[in-house]
Design a protein around this motif. Sequence first.
Motif, PDB file in Angstrom:
ATOM      1  N   LYS A 291       0.821  -1.207   0.000  1.00  0.00           N
ATOM      2  CA  LYS A 291       0.000   0.000   0.000  1.00  0.00           C
ATOM      3  C   LYS A 291       0.860   1.263   0.000  1.00  0.00           C
ATOM      4  O   LYS A 291       0.360   2.366   0.233  1.00  0.00           O
ATOM      5  CB  LYS A 291      -0.917  -0.003   1.232  1.00  0.00           C
ATOM      6  N   ARG A 292       2.140   1.099  -0.301  1.00  0.00           N
ATOM      7  CA  ARG A 292       3.066   2.223  -0.247  1.00  0.00           C
ATOM      8  C   ARG A 292       3.404   2.733  -1.651  1.00  0.00           C
ATOM      9  O   ARG A 292       3.471   1.963  -2.611  1.00  0.00           O
ATOM     10  CB  ARG A 292       4.363   1.811   0.460  1.00  0.00           C
ATOM     11  N   THR A 293       3.661   4.022  -1.740  1.00  0.00           N
ATOM     12  CA  THR A 293       4.122   4.646  -2.975  1.00  0.00           C
ATOM     13  C   THR A 293       5.305   5.555  -2.650  1.00  0.00           C
ATOM     14  O   THR A 293       5.245   6.339  -1.688  1.00  0.00           O
ATOM     15  CB  THR A 293       3.001   5.485  -3.634  1.00  0.00           C
ATOM     16  N   ARG A 294       6.373   5.430  -3.424  1.00  0.00           N
ATOM     17  CA  ARG A 294       7.550   6.271  -3.234  1.00  0.00           C
ATOM     18  C   ARG A 294       7.870   6.968  -4.553  1.00  0.00           C
ATOM     19  O   ARG A 294       7.851   6.352  -5.620  1.00  0.00           O
ATOM     20  CB  ARG A 294       8.749   5.432  -2.792  1.00  0.00           C
TER      21      ARG A 294
ATOM     22  N   ARG B 241       7.550  -8.725  -2.494  1.00  0.00           N
ATOM     23  CA  ARG B 241       7.269  -9.814  -3.437  1.00  0.00           C
ATOM     24  C   ARG B 241       6.899  -9.254  -4.815  1.00  0.00           C
ATOM     25  O   ARG B 241       7.238  -9.840  -5.837  1.00  0.00           O
ATOM     26  CB  ARG B 241       6.118 -10.661  -2.880  1.00  0.00           C
ATOM     27  N   GLU B 242       6.217  -8.081  -4.837  1.00  0.00           N
ATOM     28  CA  GLU B 242       5.777  -7.488  -6.098  1.00  0.00           C
ATOM     29  C   GLU B 242       5.937  -5.970  -6.060  1.00  0.00           C
ATOM     30  O   GLU B 242       5.797  -5.342  -5.008  1.00  0.00           O
ATOM     31  CB  GLU B 242       4.308  -7.831  -6.374  1.00  0.00           C
ATOM     32  N   PHE B 243       6.221  -5.388  -7.222  1.00  0.00           N
ATOM     33  CA  PHE B 243       6.339  -3.947  -7.373  1.00  0.00           C
ATOM     34  C   PHE B 243       5.665  -3.512  -8.673  1.00  0.00           C
ATOM     35  O   PHE B 243       5.583  -4.278  -9.636  1.00  0.00           O
ATOM     36  CB  PHE B 243       7.812  -3.510  -7.481  1.00  0.00           C
ATOM     37  N   LYS B 244       5.246  -2.254  -8.696  1.00  0.00           N
ATOM     38  CA  LYS B 244       4.947  -1.554  -9.936  1.00  0.00           C
ATOM     39  C   LYS B 244       5.899  -0.368 -10.002  1.00  0.00           C
ATOM     40  O   LYS B 244       6.089   0.340  -9.001  1.00  0.00           O
ATOM     41  CB  LYS B 244       3.499  -1.072  -9.973  1.00  0.00           C
ATOM     42  N   LEU B 245       6.517  -0.166 -11.165  1.00  0.00           N
ATOM     43  CA  LEU B 245       7.529   0.877 -11.279  1.00  0.00           C
ATOM     44  C   LEU B 245       7.297   1.664 -12.569  1.00  0.00           C
ATOM     45  O   LEU B 245       7.228   1.092 -13.659  1.00  0.00           O
ATOM     46  CB  LEU B 245       8.933   0.259 -11.275  1.00  0.00           C
ATOM     47  N   GLY B 246       7.173   2.979 -12.411  1.00  0.00           N
ATOM     48  CA  GLY B 246       7.028   3.866 -13.564  1.00  0.00           C
ATOM     49  C   GLY B 246       8.095   4.936 -13.527  1.00  0.00           C
ATOM     50  O   GLY B 246       8.666   5.236 -12.472  1.00  0.00           O
TER      51      GLY B 246
END
Length: 297
Positions: free
Chosen positions: A185-188, A256-261
């Motif tokens: 639930k985190r965004t950096r 375990r999983e990431f989304k990266l833009g």
Amino acid sequence: MRSRLLPKKAILIVNAGSRKGADLFAEARDKLKAAGVELVEAKKCKTAKSMAAAVKKAIGKAPMVIIGGGDGSLSSNVDCFIGKDVVFAFLPLGTANSFARTIGMPLDLDGAVGVIANGEARKVDAGCINGDYFLNAAAMGLAPKVADSVPRGLKRTLGRLGYLVWAGWSAANFRAFRVKLEYGKRTRRMWATEVRIANGRYHGGIELIENADLESGEIVVQVVAGRSLVKLAWSYFATATKLRRRHRTVREFVAREFKLGTKPRMRVSIDGEVAAETPLKISAIPDAVTIAAPRSR
């Protein structure tokens, strides 16, 4: 440790385009046989396409398939082994040989043959980026630019030093980029000069991601934060020389999983081969591949 004895029957497939593949093919074949490995087939491939076709045909014909080449050869063929009961063995014949370093595989031919003949079969995780599997590490920033443009002659002649020379040349036209990283639930959000996506510890032949673990079920995303290329160079130096302050030069995220833009969109090198572009969906695949590894102590 999930391990067992290695099979004695195998198929050997060597990438003749790797730094030492063409020169060492016959010697590798003969030394494997002398060490007690029964080679059902031994093939030398001139192109990545012909190598991929040979690997696909080999799966199911022998309990172990031996790939001779660099990190790119391993990563481009690992998809064939995901979830299969076939041992993925390899001879490190490339420039950086980062995955071999990660598992403690000897980089000399005799040592690597000894592991394949007398080592153990070990289940390890794989990483996955937009459906493309990889064993060791991916990167965006200066690294893909260097990997995509380094002259083949410079790479073959100087090895890892050739990459460093070309990186210095390529840095003149390189700019920092914005990163958005989502996990759980985190965004950096941050500026970056390089992002490393790690299953294994080594990248470019240097131990850069010390917290990565092939059996953790997680991926490490390591960001060289900021906009300064001088700080990027310092980060490489501090990490390569194991300075006490090296961990201050990066930010690390584990999941375990990431989304990266990114802004702008960035190309991504996967184990040294430019193979993707942001945005990325990243995940760890636990116990995905059975590899030939040195025996545990």
